[in-house]
Every structure is written in structure tokens, then in C-alpha cells.
Design a protein around this motif. Structure first.
Motif, mmCIF file in Angstrom:
data_model
loop_
_atom_site.group_PDB
_atom_site.id
_atom_site.type_symbol
_atom_site.label_atom_id
_atom_site.label_comp_id
_atom_site.label_asym_id
_atom_site.label_seq_id
_atom_site.Cartn_x
_atom_site.Cartn_y
_atom_site.Cartn_z
ATOM 1 N N ILE A 104 0.847 -1.205 0.000
ATOM 2 C CA ILE A 104 0.000 0.000 0.000
ATOM 3 C C ILE A 104 0.876 1.245 0.000
ATOM 4 O O ILE A 104 0.694 2.179 -0.791
ATOM 5 C CB ILE A 104 -0.906 0.060 1.241
ATOM 6 C CG1 ILE A 104 -1.757 -1.183 1.406
ATOM 7 C CG2 ILE A 104 -1.786 1.310 1.198
ATOM 8 C CD1 ILE A 104 -2.554 -1.206 2.710
ATOM 9 N N HIS A 111 2.755 1.820 -3.227
ATOM 10 C CA HIS A 111 1.823 2.290 -4.256
ATOM 11 C C HIS A 111 1.623 3.795 -4.140
ATOM 12 O O HIS A 111 1.681 4.529 -5.127
ATOM 13 C CB HIS A 111 0.466 1.614 -4.095
ATOM 14 C CG HIS A 111 0.429 0.174 -4.495
ATOM 15 N ND1 HIS A 111 -0.515 -0.707 -4.010
ATOM 16 C CD2 HIS A 111 1.211 -0.544 -5.330
ATOM 17 C CE1 HIS A 111 -0.310 -1.899 -4.534
ATOM 18 N NE2 HIS A 111 0.739 -1.826 -5.324
ATOM 19 N N ALA A 112 1.361 4.248 -2.909
ATOM 20 C CA ALA A 112 1.093 5.666 -2.703
ATOM 21 C C ALA A 112 2.323 6.518 -2.989
ATOM 22 O O ALA A 112 2.242 7.552 -3.667
ATOM 23 C CB ALA A 112 0.600 5.894 -1.279
ATOM 24 N N SER A 136 3.324 6.401 -6.920
ATOM 25 C CA SER A 136 2.422 7.148 -7.800
ATOM 26 C C SER A 136 2.522 8.645 -7.528
ATOM 27 O O SER A 136 2.440 9.464 -8.449
ATOM 28 C CB SER A 136 0.977 6.665 -7.652
ATOM 29 O OG SER A 136 0.510 6.795 -6.330
ATOM 30 N N TYR A 137 2.750 9.010 -6.261
ATOM 31 C CA TYR A 137 2.858 10.421 -5.899
ATOM 32 C C TYR A 137 4.139 11.049 -6.463
ATOM 33 O O TYR A 137 4.164 12.234 -6.800
ATOM 34 C CB TYR A 137 2.834 10.553 -4.375
ATOM 35 C CG TYR A 137 2.593 11.947 -3.864
ATOM 36 C CD1 TYR A 137 1.393 12.593 -4.126
ATOM 37 C CD2 TYR A 137 3.532 12.600 -3.093
ATOM 38 C CE1 TYR A 137 1.150 13.868 -3.642
ATOM 39 C CE2 TYR A 137 3.309 13.873 -2.600
ATOM 40 C CZ TYR A 137 2.113 14.505 -2.883
ATOM 41 O OH TYR A 137 1.876 15.773 -2.397
ATOM 42 N N SER A 165 -3.411 9.347 -3.224
ATOM 43 C CA SER A 165 -2.147 8.944 -2.605
ATOM 44 C C SER A 165 -1.913 9.670 -1.287
ATOM 45 O O SER A 165 -1.468 9.079 -0.304
ATOM 46 C CB SER A 165 -0.981 9.203 -3.574
ATOM 47 O OG SER A 165 -1.108 8.415 -4.737
ATOM 48 N N ALA A 184 -4.078 8.131 1.365
ATOM 49 C CA ALA A 184 -3.552 6.821 1.769
ATOM 50 C C ALA A 184 -2.383 6.987 2.734
ATOM 51 O O ALA A 184 -2.291 6.277 3.747
ATOM 52 C CB ALA A 184 -3.114 6.024 0.544
ATOM 53 N N LEU A 185 -1.480 7.915 2.458
ATOM 54 C CA LEU A 185 -0.333 8.136 3.332
ATOM 55 C C LEU A 185 -0.775 8.600 4.716
ATOM 56 O O LEU A 185 -0.228 8.174 5.737
ATOM 57 C CB LEU A 185 0.618 9.158 2.701
ATOM 58 C CG LEU A 185 1.379 8.673 1.459
ATOM 59 C CD1 LEU A 185 2.083 9.837 0.777
ATOM 60 C CD2 LEU A 185 2.380 7.585 1.833
ATOM 61 N N ALA A 191 -4.883 3.989 -2.289
ATOM 62 C CA ALA A 191 -3.606 3.834 -2.978
ATOM 63 C C ALA A 191 -3.784 3.097 -4.301
ATOM 64 O O ALA A 191 -3.122 3.410 -5.294
ATOM 65 C CB ALA A 191 -2.611 3.092 -2.086
#
Length: 432
Positions: free
Chosen positions: A209, A212-213, A216-217, A247, A250-251, A281
Motif C-alpha cells: 500500500i 503504491h502511494a 504514484s505520488y 495517494s 492513503a499516506l 492507494a
């Protein structure tokens, strides 16, 4: 160093997610949801562990009240291979036809169901559709059947994405299939299904997870690409305002709940936050893309020697996907920092949250790697690639596997050479 400015910059980004149903008890409504599609015969795909727990059977049983025949198949292989996916497809072909599919399990199960859906609705075989240069990169010609993804782990985001990931055993490489038609038609996120997830699985899947975040960020922005024609557009289009929003959320969720979910698996608030973070995410990277840590993860997992992670079933050597992604992440983000400093700093501050640790004296370029390593140590992630069985002599082979993942590396915010990857792997043999 960043990517050169395109002569005709892209002005368009794309965004897509499956229909989403989230919340405790959401998995009890799948029969109703499928009845709206007209489905009468459904294959429920799961793995032996989830089947033994009775979760998939409960999902299958409640479809009967809507006149749906649900048939359970529990042959999913944890971390799918080309062999296991061919077996799954052959089973589905021989017992079909099917009106729809339901995947109940982790990313391995959802990816297996994606492959089944693809190859029971389109001609050809697995290698025809694998990403080039490993496979032919063929696009499906026909629409796929409805696929409902029901994750029982919090991490992969496969319920939101267009990707099916697998190991090609003969090449010792992890690769995938990527096409918009593989995206599940519906994602059903029920936090109650994740409560029995062991601490080791929660930690490894949670790092997926997180990466991913973060990836992508920090991906190259969609405007850094050359303008594409409509038929050339791919699901991974680079960082963009909508993916960024997911994102960031999610963080923030991970900052507050990740450590708690690993320490106290019965904490429903933390489990709910982790499930929501995985969904956010997945929505982010499923459109923006991922880059270096995921590219490096493919050979780390694909060339595993004799590592056996805590809390994972089976006797086969295994580096779980989320763990393999995390092992080079601190060094990867140290490498990409100069291409997008403010992005890396913002991500680090979101992930640090209200931490009691004092990061005020940490240099800017070290902040994200430091916050990442502190988290990894707290939740029991191994100390780098060396801790899962790799040494300096393995680095050329790992680089060879990672450099093949050009679909991912092209999303990095700066160009990635073989020498750069070798340095990241070398410095990732031990992270602390």
C-alpha cells in the motif's frame, strides 16, 4: 536530472476505478450486486487458506437466494506463476461457460481471476498477453465478463487496477499483463474479512500500500510525456491531480494506523483504515503508475532462493510482493529525490504524521528514506535485500530482471540506467 521536455506536451490524463462498495458486511451483498448483471452461473476463485477459513464459501452461499449457481474453486497459488495461471484457466475453460467471476482473497487470487476472465473470453494463451519483452503484449479484442474482487488482505490494490502479476518460472522473472479491460467491474471492500490476517502478512501487504502511494505520488507528471493519440493511451499516465489526492489520503491513513494494525490485528478501526488506505492507494497508482521499487521487486521475488517469511503458509521459498517492493524503496527514493524534492518532502511529512520522533535535523534528501526505514524496523520488515538471501554477486542478475520492467521504469521521475539500479541494489543489501 529529469526527463527531457517533450516537444508536444501531453495535456490529457485519464482516470478510472471499478464500482466500489466499502464497509463492514459489504461482502454479504455480492449476490444482489451480481443479480443486477443477469449472471446465473458464477465461478468463485479463492486460495486454500481462505477456503479453509470458510470465507469464500459464505460469499458463494449467499448468491443462491438470487438464483445464482456459485461454484467454488480454491486452487489459487500464492504469488501466481505462469504454470499456476495456465492450470486455473484450463479448469475454468473445462468447467465453463461462466457468466461472471468473483475473486475472494489476496492479490494472488484477484490476479488469478483476472487471467481466467481474460483467457476464457479472448483467444490465445498467456504468453500472448504478457507485457513485452517477456511476452507479446497483445491487447484483448473482446470485452471481459463481470469480475467482483473481494480482497481479504490489505495491500495489493489489485481490486482497483488493470494489472495481473505473475512469475514466469523458466525466466525467473516476475512480469504481468496490463490492459484496461482487466480492471474488476466491482471492488467489494469488507474490513471484517481482514481481521484474521497475521502480523507478518499485514506488514508485508501494508508496505505494498505504502509503496503504491509513494511511487504514484512521485511518478513523472503526465505533462512530461509526449502527447498521445487516443488509441495510444495506457492506464499508467503519470502523476496527476486526482491520483495525487488519493495517494495523499492513503499516506495519512497509514501514518495513523499501520503500526497499530500490525501490533493489534483485532483493532477494527486500524483494520478499516488499512483497508481504506489500500483502496485509495490502488485508485492512485492504478492511474498514475508505479516505478523503481516495483520494478526492482519483480526480480527480488522471482529469483528467491531459500527465504521463508513469517506468517505465510507453505514450504516453498517466498519473498512476498509487498516485502520485495519495500526492500529497495528507501534507496530508490533517495535516488529520485533531486527530480521532485517537494514531492518527496511532502510524502515524508504525511507518512511521519504525528510521530514522536524528531525529524527536524534530518537533511531534506534523507527525510523520506529515514521515515520509511523507521517504519520498516517497527513493523518487522527484513533489513534489506541481504536479509532475504541476496549478496553483491547477485546484483547483476537483479539488475537484468529490473531493467526489463520498462513499463514501470518509464514512470520514474528521472531516467533509470542499469548503473543506477546496480547502485540502488548495492546500497539496499542492508538498510540500517
Amino acid at each position: 536530472m529529469t526527463h527531457p521536455q517533450p516537444q508536444t506536451p501531453e495535456t490529457i490524463f485519464t482516470y478510472a476505478t471499478p464500482q466500489l462498495k466499502f464497509g463492514a458486511g459489504a461482502s454479504e451483498e455480492i449476490g444482489y450486486d451480481l443479480s443486477l448483471t443477469g449472471a446465473k452461473r458464477v465461478l468463485v476463485v479463492t486460495d486454500p487458506g481462505v477456503a479453509e477459513a470458510g470465507v469464500a464459501q459464505r460469499v458463494a452461499d449467499q448468491m443462491g437466494q438470487f438464483g445464482i449457481e456459485a461454484v467454488l474453486w480454491s486452487g489459487t497459488h500464492v504469488e501466481p506463476t505462469d504454470h499456476s495461471l495456465r492450470e486455473a484457466v484450463e479448469h475454468a475453460r473445462s468447467t465453463g461457460p461462466w457468466d461472471a467471476f468473483v475473486a475472494v482473497g489476496g492479490g494472488s487470487t484477484i490476479d488469478t481471476a483476472k487471467a481466467i476472465n481474460l483467457l476464457t473470453t479472448n483467444d490465445g494463451e498467456l504468453m500472448d498477453y504478457l507485457n513485452a519483452p517477456v511476452g507479446e503484449g497483445r491487447a484483448p479484442e473482446h470485452p471481459l465478463k463481470p469480475l467482483v474482487a473481494v480482497p481479504t488482505t490489505t495491500g495489493t490494490g489489485s481490486e482497483s487496477t488493470t494489472i495481473c502479476v505473475l512469475d514466469v518460472l523458466s525466466l525467473q522473472v516476475k512480469t504481468g499483463i496490463s490492459h484496461a479491460r482487466l480492471r474488476p467491474s466491482m471492488a467489494v471492500i469488507d474490513p471484517l474479512l481482514t481481521v484474521t490476517q497475521p502480523a507478518g502478512v499485514t506488514a508485508a501487504a501494508g508496505m505494498d500500500i505504502l509503496c503504491h502511494a509513494l511511487e504514484s505520488y512521485t511518478a513523472r507528471p503526465y505533462t512530461s510525456y509526449e502527447r498521445k493519440q487516443a488509441h495510444e493511451r495506457v492506464p499508467y499516465c503519470g502523476s496527476n491531480p486526482i491520483a495525487d489526492m488519493f495517494s495523499e489520503k492513503a499516506l495519512s491513513l497509514l501514518a495513523g494506523s499501520f503500526r497499530t494494525a500490525v501490533r493489534d490485528g483485532g483493532n477494527l478501526d486500524a483494520r478499516g483504515d488499512m483497508a481504506l488506505a489500500a483502496t485509495f492507494a490502488g485508485a492512485g497508482f492504478g492511474n498514475a503508475g508505479v516505478h523503481i521499487p516495483h520494478a526492482n521487486a519483480y526480480p527480488i521475488a522471482g529469483r528467491v532462493k531459500d527465504f521463508h517469511p513469517a506468517d505465510y503458509p507453505g514450504e516453498e521459498p517466498l519473498v512476498p510482493h509487498g516485502m520485495s517492493v519495500s526492500l529497495t524503496a528507501p534507496e530508490a527514493f533517495r535516488f529520485t529525490f533531486d527530480a521532485a524534492p517537494q514531492r518527496h518532502l511532502a510524502a515524508a511529512r504525511l507518512l511521519a504524521g504525528d510521530s514522536e520522533k524528531d525529524y527536524g535535523t534530518v537533511a531534506d534528501e534523507e527525510l523520506l528514506p529515514t521515515v520509511l526505514i523507521d517504519l520498516m524496523r517497527d513493523i518487522g520488515i527484513p533489513n534489506g535485500c541481504g536479509a532475504v538471501g541476496y549478496g553483491s554477486g547477485d546484483i547483476p542478475d537483479l539488475v537484468t530482471g529490473a531493467i526489463q520492467q520498462q513499463r514501470l521504469l518509464a514512470t520514474a521521475p528521472k531516467p533509470v540506467t542499469e548503473d543506477a539500479l546496480a547502485g540502488i541494489f548495492e546500497r539496499s543489501l542492508a538498510l540500517w
